[in-house]
Design an enzyme around this catalytic site. Structure first.
Site, PDB file in Angstrom:
ATOM      1  N   ASP A 231     -41.693  37.235  60.633  1.00 45.43           N
ATOM      2  CA  ASP A 231     -41.138  36.428  59.553  1.00 45.43           C
ATOM      3  C   ASP A 231     -39.780  35.863  59.956  1.00 45.43           C
ATOM      4  O   ASP A 231     -38.917  36.585  60.460  1.00 45.43           O
ATOM      5  CB  ASP A 231     -41.007  37.279  58.281  1.00 45.43           C
ATOM      6  CG  ASP A 231     -40.617  36.457  57.067  1.00 45.43           C
ATOM      7  OD1 ASP A 231     -40.987  35.272  57.020  1.00 45.43           O
ATOM      8  OD2 ASP A 231     -39.953  37.008  56.166  1.00 45.43           O
TER       9      ASP A 231
ATOM     10  N   SER B 219     -35.406  42.833  58.371  1.00 53.00           N
ATOM     11  CA  SER B 219     -36.436  43.712  57.818  1.00 53.00           C
ATOM     12  C   SER B 219     -36.120  45.149  58.226  1.00 53.00           C
ATOM     13  O   SER B 219     -35.045  45.649  57.910  1.00 53.00           O
ATOM     14  CB  SER B 219     -37.827  43.273  58.286  1.00 53.00           C
ATOM     15  OG  SER B 219     -38.838  44.031  57.658  1.00 53.00           O
ATOM     16  N   THR B 220     -37.003  45.809  58.969  1.00 47.79           N
ATOM     17  CA  THR B 220     -36.816  47.210  59.325  1.00 47.79           C
ATOM     18  C   THR B 220     -35.487  47.429  60.037  1.00 47.79           C
ATOM     19  O   THR B 220     -35.190  46.795  61.046  1.00 47.79           O
ATOM     20  CB  THR B 220     -37.957  47.689  60.242  1.00 47.79           C
ATOM     21  OG1 THR B 220     -39.197  47.325  59.660  1.00 47.79           O
ATOM     22  CG2 THR B 220     -37.892  49.188  60.445  1.00 47.79           C
TER      23      THR B 220
ATOM     24  N   HIS C 160     -36.286  42.319  53.628  1.00 48.36           N
ATOM     25  CA  HIS C 160     -37.555  42.778  53.061  1.00 48.36           C
ATOM     26  C   HIS C 160     -37.317  44.103  52.339  1.00 48.36           C
ATOM     27  O   HIS C 160     -37.028  45.126  52.983  1.00 48.36           O
ATOM     28  CB  HIS C 160     -38.596  42.973  54.168  1.00 48.36           C
ATOM     29  CG  HIS C 160     -38.960  41.708  54.867  1.00 48.36           C
ATOM     30  ND1 HIS C 160     -39.504  41.687  56.131  1.00 48.36           N
ATOM     31  CD2 HIS C 160     -38.870  40.398  54.487  1.00 48.36           C
ATOM     32  CE1 HIS C 160     -39.734  40.431  56.490  1.00 48.36           C
ATOM     33  NE2 HIS C 160     -39.346  39.636  55.513  1.00 48.36           N
TER      34      HIS C 160
ATOM     35  N   MET D  25     -39.399  44.196  61.724  1.00 43.92           N
ATOM     36  CA  MET D  25     -40.776  44.246  62.188  1.00 43.92           C
ATOM     37  C   MET D  25     -41.488  42.942  61.837  1.00 43.92           C
ATOM     38  O   MET D  25     -41.257  42.364  60.783  1.00 43.92           O
ATOM     39  CB  MET D  25     -41.472  45.434  61.507  1.00 43.92           C
ATOM     40  CG  MET D  25     -42.946  45.578  61.766  1.00 43.92           C
ATOM     41  SD  MET D  25     -43.586  47.094  60.985  1.00 43.92           S
ATOM     42  CE  MET D  25     -43.311  46.750  59.242  1.00 43.92           C
TER      43      MET D  25
END
Length: 369
Positions: free
Chosen positions: A310, A188-189, A214, A307
């Site tokens: 997940d 993600s991030t 993401h 972040m």
């Protein structure tokens, strides 16, 4: 409205934000959204990079929001200068267009922590619909790991990957070879650059690799194209029913879950628009649970920077099914949310620094080559 209240003794210092955008409306709306959170203080605004440069010196903000398209100096050039001279957390603000998607991905490569997509029409009301997401991204950025940009890190993914001298070009054979092994990666991030670093280190004969990052729908196609130029493997945006082949990597389209199904010795990509999982679509958990079910011990699961949580439960399912499971360590992660969550639930075999992950993946599938 800009806030100037100083926290009293004992109160947690607020996150100081400088909003940089050439649009007066965007400066107003972003300032209003961010100031609505008691943990954030918008200390100033700037309409161009030159004004921003002076306000950074004067106000010493913790986080910048930066428009992709800026007057007088290109937003990317400003970011490049900033990351070389005074690295700090930056959240990019980008319109949902194909052109801006590519520019935003380059901004992430230069060191921006994350990005916010702004609507093309009815900005004031539409942007407020994403107020909680904007606030959350600024808060995460405040504590993100940001490193100085040096020339070796400023390498672009704009040139087609060239195999090392002496490396055999066997792609034509691999295109038709199936595999009973799968590499599954979630991020993600900070993940766009972490994924790049892993993919560019994996050789052309890597088992079929499926990836969830993401990312919004407008960005996943350009992201896949960018990764294809960085990797010896063939990288593409996954399509429903597409066969997973050796030497190929498949990136989940934004707004669609990616999972696997098995038919005999072959694996296929499955896309769905089912409800978000852990607030995300695509979700790493969705992919990992399918890999646990259909691939089991013949899989390698990897969670990179990101972040939230997940992927943690999906990785635990993979671990229990006998798969090898790896996560990026905290020191090299932009945000150690997702990897840390997987560690917390006991799903992880090894915690590795980012540069070592590709080598470990290779060592895990090499015995089967």
């Amino acid at each position: 409205m800009l806030s100037s209240v100083t926290p009293s003794d004992g109160e947690k210092p607020r996150i100081k934000v400088l909003v940089i955008d050439d649009s007066a409306l965007m400066r107003h709306v972003l300032s209003e959204i961010l100031s609505s959170d008691p943990e954030i203080e918008v200390v100033g605004v700037a309409s161009d990079p030159y004004i921003a440069r002076e306000k950074i010196k004067l106000l010493n903000p913790d986080v910048l929001t930066l428009d992709v398209e800026m007057p007088k100096m290109d937003g990317l050039q400003f970011l490049r200068n900033l990351m070389r001279l005074r690295p700090m957390p930056v959240v990019m603000v980008s319109s949902l267009t194909q052109k801006n998607a590519s520019v935003t991905l380059e901004a992430l490569e230069l060191g921006a922590v994350d990005f916010v997509s702004k609507p093309e029409i009815d900005i004031a009301s539409k942007l407020k619909e994403y107020a909680s997401e904007i606030i959350e991204k600024v808060k995460v950025a405040r504590f993100a790991t940001v490193t100085k940009l040096v020339d070796s890190k400023a390498r672009r993914c704009s040139e087609t990957f060239i195999s090392p001298v002496g490396a055999p070009n066997i792609a034509s054979n691999l295109h038709f070879k199936t595999t009973d092994q799968i590499i599954a990666i979630g991020a993600s991030t900070g993940g766009t650059e972490a994924i790049r670093e892993v993919l560019e280190r994996l050789p052309i004969d890597t088992p079929g690799t499926v990836i969830v990052q993401h990312i919004p729908g407008m960005f996943s196609g350009p992201f896949a194209e960018r990764m294809n130029k960085c990797s010896a493997m063939t990288v593409c945006e996954a399509q429903d029913g597409q066969r997973v082949l050796h030497g190929h990597a498949y990136i989940a389209p934004g707004d669609f879950h990616l999972s696997l199904r098995r038919d005999g010795a072959r694996y296929y990509c499955v896309l769905s628009d089912h409800d978000p999982v852990n607030r995300h679509r695509p979700s790493v958990d969705v992919l990992f649970h399918s890999v646990a079910k259909y691939v089991g011990k013949n899989a390698v699961g990897v969670i990179l920077t990101g972040m939230g949580k997940d992927g943690a439960e999906g990785m635990r399912a993979m671990h229990e099914a006998g798969a090898s499971t790896l996560v990026q360590d905290e020191a090299s992660s932009v945000v150690w949310g997702m990897p840390g969550a997987a560690v917390a639930v006991g799903a992880v075999d090894e915690v590795l620094t980012l540069p070592k992950i590709a080598a470990r993946i290779i060592s895990l599938y090499e015995p089967h080559r």
